[in-house]
Design a protein around this motif. Structure first.
Motif, PDB file in Angstrom:
ATOM      1  N   GLY A  55       0.809  -1.214   0.000  1.00 13.27           N
ATOM      2  CA  GLY A  55       0.000   0.000   0.000  1.00 13.27           C
ATOM      3  C   GLY A  55       0.841   1.262   0.000  1.00 13.27           C
ATOM      4  N   SER A  56       2.022   1.199   0.630  1.00 13.08           N
ATOM      5  CA  SER A  56       2.928   2.347   0.642  1.00 13.08           C
ATOM      6  C   SER A  56       3.404   2.683  -0.767  1.00 13.08           C
ATOM      7  CB  SER A  56       4.134   2.053   1.541  1.00 13.08           C
ATOM      8  OG  SER A  56       3.716   1.793   2.875  1.00 13.08           O
ATOM      9  N   LEU A  57       3.614   1.657  -1.581  1.00  9.22           N
ATOM     10  CA  LEU A  57       3.984   1.866  -2.978  1.00  9.22           C
ATOM     11  C   LEU A  57       2.817   2.424  -3.777  1.00  9.22           C
ATOM     12  CD1 LEU A  57       5.938  -1.385  -3.985  1.00  9.22           C
ATOM     13  CD2 LEU A  57       6.877   0.918  -3.831  1.00  9.22           C
ATOM     14  N   ILE A  58       1.664   1.786  -3.621  1.00  7.61           N
ATOM     15  CA  ILE A  58       0.503   2.097  -4.456  1.00  7.61           C
ATOM     16  C   ILE A  58       0.083   3.550  -4.334  1.00  7.61           C
ATOM     17  CG2 ILE A  58      -1.956   1.591  -4.810  1.00  7.61           C
ATOM     18  CD1 ILE A  58      -1.261  -1.309  -3.793  1.00  7.61           C
ATOM     19  N   ASP A  59       0.056   4.051  -3.095  1.00  9.46           N
ATOM     20  CA  ASP A  59      -0.434   5.415  -2.878  1.00  9.46           C
ATOM     21  C   ASP A  59       0.575   6.479  -3.278  1.00  9.46           C
ATOM     22  OD1 ASP A  59      -2.941   4.710  -1.963  1.00  9.46           O
ATOM     23  OD2 ASP A  59      -2.294   4.530   0.114  1.00  9.46           O
ATOM     24  N   ARG A  60       1.850   6.101  -3.448  1.00  9.12           N
ATOM     25  CA  ARG A  60       2.874   7.110  -3.710  1.00  9.12           C
ATOM     26  C   ARG A  60       3.440   7.067  -5.129  1.00  9.12           C
ATOM     27  NH1 ARG A  60       3.640   5.748   1.800  1.00  9.12           N
ATOM     28  NH2 ARG A  60       3.555   7.586   3.141  1.00  9.12           N
ATOM     29  N   LEU A  61       3.295   5.952  -5.814  1.00  5.25           N
ATOM     30  CA  LEU A  61       3.780   5.856  -7.180  1.00  5.25           C
ATOM     31  C   LEU A  61       2.648   6.150  -8.160  1.00  5.25           C
ATOM     32  CD1 LEU A  61       6.027   2.648  -6.991  1.00  5.25           C
ATOM     33  CD2 LEU A  61       6.688   5.039  -6.691  1.00  5.25           C
ATOM     34  N   ASN A  62       3.011   6.386  -9.408  1.00  5.43           N
ATOM     35  CA  ASN A  62       2.015   6.594 -10.450  1.00  5.43           C
ATOM     36  C   ASN A  62       1.299   5.272 -10.706  1.00  5.43           C
ATOM     37  OD1 ASN A  62       1.226   6.435 -13.460  1.00  5.43           O
ATOM     38  ND2 ASN A  62       1.448   8.625 -13.096  1.00  5.43           N
ATOM     39  N   GLN A  63      -0.004   5.233 -10.459  1.00  4.12           N
ATOM     40  CA  GLN A  63      -0.730   3.963 -10.520  1.00  4.12           C
ATOM     41  C   GLN A  63      -0.751   3.345 -11.925  1.00  4.12           C
ATOM     42  OE1 GLN A  63      -2.626   6.610  -8.728  1.00  4.12           O
ATOM     43  NE2 GLN A  63      -1.630   5.893  -6.852  1.00  4.12           N
ATOM     44  N   ARG A  64      -0.865   4.183 -12.951  1.00  3.02           N
ATOM     45  CA  ARG A  64      -0.891   3.636 -14.308  1.00  3.02           C
ATOM     46  C   ARG A  64       0.439   2.971 -14.647  1.00  3.02           C
ATOM     47  NH1 ARG A  64      -0.929   6.706 -20.069  1.00  3.02           N
ATOM     48  NH2 ARG A  64       1.102   7.253 -19.211  1.00  3.02           N
ATOM     49  N   LEU A  70       3.576  -4.178 -13.391  1.00  2.00           N
ATOM     50  CA  LEU A  70       3.088  -5.441 -12.830  1.00  2.00           C
ATOM     51  C   LEU A  70       2.653  -6.405 -13.929  1.00  2.00           C
ATOM     52  CD1 LEU A  70       1.052  -4.005  -9.823  1.00  2.00           C
ATOM     53  CD2 LEU A  70       3.144  -5.370  -9.669  1.00  2.00           C
ATOM     54  N   ASP A  71       2.002  -5.890 -14.968  1.00  2.00           N
ATOM     55  CA  ASP A  71       1.605  -6.748 -16.091  1.00  2.00           C
ATOM     56  C   ASP A  71       2.828  -7.294 -16.822  1.00  2.00           C
ATOM     57  OD1 ASP A  71      -1.146  -6.967 -15.972  1.00  2.00           O
ATOM     58  OD2 ASP A  71      -1.530  -5.159 -17.135  1.00  2.00           O
ATOM     59  N   LEU A  72       3.821  -6.435 -17.055  1.00  2.00           N
ATOM     60  CA  LEU A  72       5.048  -6.888 -17.712  1.00  2.00           C
ATOM     61  C   LEU A  72       5.763  -7.943 -16.878  1.00  2.00           C
ATOM     62  CD1 LEU A  72       6.442  -3.464 -19.007  1.00  2.00           C
ATOM     63  CD2 LEU A  72       5.550  -5.343 -20.416  1.00  2.00           C
ATOM     64  N   THR A 108      -4.101  -1.600  -6.650  1.00  2.00           N
ATOM     65  CA  THR A 108      -3.623  -0.538  -7.543  1.00  2.00           C
ATOM     66  C   THR A 108      -4.678  -0.203  -8.588  1.00  2.00           C
ATOM     67  OG1 THR A 108      -1.349  -1.353  -7.282  1.00  2.00           O
ATOM     68  CG2 THR A 108      -1.749   0.196  -9.061  1.00  2.00           C
ATOM     69  N   SER A 109      -5.260  -1.240  -9.179  1.00  2.00           N
ATOM     70  CA  SER A 109      -6.277  -1.021 -10.204  1.00  2.00           C
ATOM     71  C   SER A 109      -7.509  -0.333  -9.618  1.00  2.00           C
ATOM     72  CB  SER A 109      -6.674  -2.345 -10.865  1.00  2.00           C
ATOM     73  OG  SER A 109      -7.265  -3.234  -9.931  1.00  2.00           O
ATOM     74  N   MET A 110      -7.833  -0.642  -8.362  1.00  2.00           N
ATOM     75  CA  MET A 110      -8.983  -0.010  -7.718  1.00  2.00           C
ATOM     76  C   MET A 110      -8.743   1.495  -7.538  1.00  2.00           C
ATOM     77  SD  MET A 110     -12.032  -0.344  -6.546  1.00  2.00           S
ATOM     78  CE  MET A 110     -12.348  -2.067  -6.161  1.00  2.00           C
ATOM     79  N   VAL A 111      -7.534   1.861  -7.103  1.00  2.00           N
ATOM     80  CA  VAL A 111      -7.207   3.279  -6.948  1.00  2.00           C
ATOM     81  C   VAL A 111      -7.276   3.985  -8.301  1.00  2.00           C
ATOM     82  CG1 VAL A 111      -5.428   4.937  -6.260  1.00  2.00           C
ATOM     83  CG2 VAL A 111      -5.739   2.839  -4.939  1.00  2.00           C
ATOM     84  N   TYR A 112      -6.696   3.359  -9.314  1.00  2.00           N
ATOM     85  CA  TYR A 112      -6.666   3.977 -10.641  1.00  2.00           C
ATOM     86  C   TYR A 112      -8.075   4.179 -11.185  1.00  2.00           C
ATOM     87  CZ  TYR A 112      -5.707   4.714 -15.578  1.00  2.00           C
ATOM     88  OH  TYR A 112      -5.677   5.233 -16.844  1.00  2.00           O
ATOM     89  N   MET A 113      -8.915   3.139 -11.087  1.00  2.00           N
ATOM     90  CA  MET A 113     -10.280   3.246 -11.614  1.00  2.00           C
ATOM     91  C   MET A 113     -11.082   4.304 -10.868  1.00  2.00           C
ATOM     92  SD  MET A 113     -11.403  -0.675 -12.551  1.00  2.00           S
ATOM     93  CE  MET A 113     -10.828  -1.420 -11.033  1.00  2.00           C
ATOM     94  N   LYS A 176      -3.772   9.334 -18.044  1.00  2.00           N
ATOM     95  CA  LYS A 176      -2.850   9.545 -16.933  1.00  2.00           C
ATOM     96  C   LYS A 176      -3.627  10.053 -15.716  1.00  2.00           C
ATOM     97  CE  LYS A 176       1.107  10.703 -19.864  1.00  2.00           C
ATOM     98  NZ  LYS A 176       2.124  11.733 -20.195  1.00  2.00           N
ATOM     99  N   VAL A 177      -3.097   9.777 -14.537  1.00  2.00           N
ATOM    100  CA  VAL A 177      -3.710  10.298 -13.318  1.00  2.00           C
ATOM    101  C   VAL A 177      -2.643  11.018 -12.501  1.00  2.00           C
ATOM    102  CG1 VAL A 177      -5.553   8.584 -13.178  1.00  2.00           C
ATOM    103  CG2 VAL A 177      -3.349   8.091 -12.114  1.00  2.00           C
ATOM    104  N   SER A 178      -3.081  12.014 -11.766  1.00  2.00           N
ATOM    105  CA  SER A 178      -2.141  12.756 -10.927  1.00  2.00           C
ATOM    106  C   SER A 178      -1.959  12.038  -9.607  1.00  2.00           C
ATOM    107  CB  SER A 178      -2.665  14.174 -10.675  1.00  2.00           C
ATOM    108  OG  SER A 178      -3.910  14.128 -10.012  1.00  2.00           O
ATOM    109  N   ASN A 179      -0.798  12.217  -9.022  1.00  2.00           N
ATOM    110  CA  ASN A 179      -0.495  11.616  -7.728  1.00  2.00           C
ATOM    111  C   ASN A 179       0.299  12.619  -6.917  1.00  2.00           C
ATOM    112  OD1 ASN A 179       0.380  10.101  -5.534  1.00  2.00           O
ATOM    113  ND2 ASN A 179       0.479   8.232  -6.723  1.00  2.00           N
ATOM    114  N   PRO A 180      -0.262  13.099  -5.792  1.00  2.00           N
ATOM    115  CA  PRO A 180       0.413  14.153  -5.019  1.00  2.00           C
ATOM    116  C   PRO A 180       1.694  13.706  -4.348  1.00  2.00           C
ATOM    117  CG  PRO A 180      -1.500  13.340  -3.827  1.00  2.00           C
ATOM    118  CD  PRO A 180      -1.559  12.721  -5.194  1.00  2.00           C
TER     119      PRO A 180
END
Length: 399
Positions: A55-64, A70-72, A108-113, A176-180
């Motif tokens: 979760g620390s990664l997901i909330d701070r990195l660019n989700q897309r 992860l897919d690669l 990650t996908s949930m945050v992005y969607m 793209k999505v913004s991430n503070p």
């Protein structure tokens, strides 16, 4: 929306191809049902190994970008899998890493969607998502069967690996999505502990939100535990042949698809409260009918009702999660609670398995189903209070 739904459908079909192929490969290699069962243990184990820190990664990195990586990663590991088929330990290790990546991919996908869809469009999108998932449930096994007929399960494994690579390319085309917090410097134990405190503070401050979240999660845990006994129950208690059991599984897929299809037609009339409350309640009633049945017809009625209701319950829960968990901490909240959920998955599967082993399969299924019914009644009552949860939850910044 269409591209994202296609991408989700591609991943879902690939997951089914991967699951069926891997089960057959391990069974052919070992001839041991236990060796196949280990594959199912690896999934919650992967969640236990990743969700406390992911979760620390997901909330701070660019989700897309994270979804693409992860897919690669999953695609590359799955393509490598046939080259280590001489060693079961190496295969299990690769599968564990694939499952770890999948455990990060889900929140990650949930945050992005959540970020790319406005509030008013989420019920419709989640209904369409349920429709796509049910389509994968029906189409995936069929494609796997065709691939087995053309070549072997390994051909299906390669195909699945390339679907992940294609999914990574398609993700690159999404908005793209913004991430503070993209300037985050890296991992530290103190940082992760601080993130756990953030989740704890949010949970204490919004008890109603997280109790409802937890009850629904426990309900889904119990469906997984009961489903682990489904094949044995259907054949031993209902006396079904392999063909009849196959029809029963198809009825389940049809129920999910019909439920999702109806949601897309009437999505404007649906509410989170109704979807979670009634969906969960009728899900449990469907399981109760199935657990009490003595033949194909009554079992089919129960399976259809539970799968039909599951489509509504899932849409309600996804929308509730997106609506009431702030996006800036959504990855951390989802990951920590998924980590706790993994313990309950392992415990409930083992518990019902022991009851089935030393008592009877019907007793084990009934214990699981009655517990589900109690939880769903609690969810039904609690769902009536959803409207009292302040909409301002979405805009709070706790991180």
């Amino acid at each position: 929306m269409k591209l994202l739904l296609f991408n989700l459908g591609l991943s879902n079909i690939g997951d089914w191809i991967y699951l069926i192929s891997l089960n057959l490969i391990v069974l052919d290699m070992t001839g041991s049902p236990f060796a196949v069962a280990v594959l199912y243990i690896l999934k919650p184990l992967a969640a236990l190994l990743t969700n406390l820190w992911s979760g620390s990664l997901i909330d701070r990195l660019n989700q897309r970008q994270l979804l693409m990586m992860l897919d690669l990663f999953r695609g590359a590991l799955i393509i490598i899998l046939p080259f280590v088929s001489s060693s079961l330990i190496l295969m299990y290790s690769l599968v564990l890493f694939v499952n770890m990546a999948s455990a990060v991919f889900k929140p990650t996908s949930m945050v992005y969607m959540t970020k790319i869809f406005p509030e008013e469009g989420r019920i419709r999108f989640n209904a369409l998502r349920s429709l796509v998932d049910s389509g994968g449930f029906l189409i995936g096994p069929g494609i796997a069967g065709v691939l087995f007929w053309i070549g072997s399960p390994w051909i299906a494994i390669y195909t699945n690996g390339f679907t992940f690579l294609l999914s990574a390319f398609l993700t690159m085309l999404l908005p793209k999505v913004s991430n503070p917090e993209e300037k985050w410097g890296g991992f530290s134990i103190e940082e992760i502990r601080g993130d756990w405190q953030v989740v704890s503070q949010f949970s204490r401050k919004h008890i109603l939100t997280m109790v409802l979240y937890s009850l629904f999660s426990l309900l889904i845990v119990l469906t997984a535990a009961v489903d682990s006994l489904e094949a044995a129950f259907s054949k031993e208690m209902l006396g079904l042949t392999n063909t009849e059991y196959g029809f029963l599984v198809s009825i389940a897929g049809g129920g999910i698809m019909l439920g999702a299809l109806i949601q897309t037609w009437i999505n404007r009339a649906l509410t989170i409260r109704g979807l979670i409350g009634f969906g969960s309640l009728f899900l449990s009633i469907g399981y109760l009918i199935y657990a009490s049945s003595s033949g194909f017809i009554s079992g089919a009625v129960g399976v259809f009702l539970l799968s039909f209701s599951l489509a509504f319950a899932n849409t309600g829960f996804f929308t509730f999660y997106q609506h009431y968990i702030p996006t800036d901490i959504m990855g951390r909240v989802g990951s920590v609670y998924d980590w706790l959920e993994s313990f309950f998955v392992i415990g409930s599967v083992i518990g019902l398995g022991l009851i089935a082993q030393f008592g009877s399969i019907r007793a084990a299924v009934l214990v699981g189903v009655i517990t589900m019914l109690i939880l769903s009644l609690g969810l039904y009552r609690l769902s009536k209070k959803i409207d009292t949860i302040s909409d301002s939850l979405q805009h709070q910044e706790l991180a």
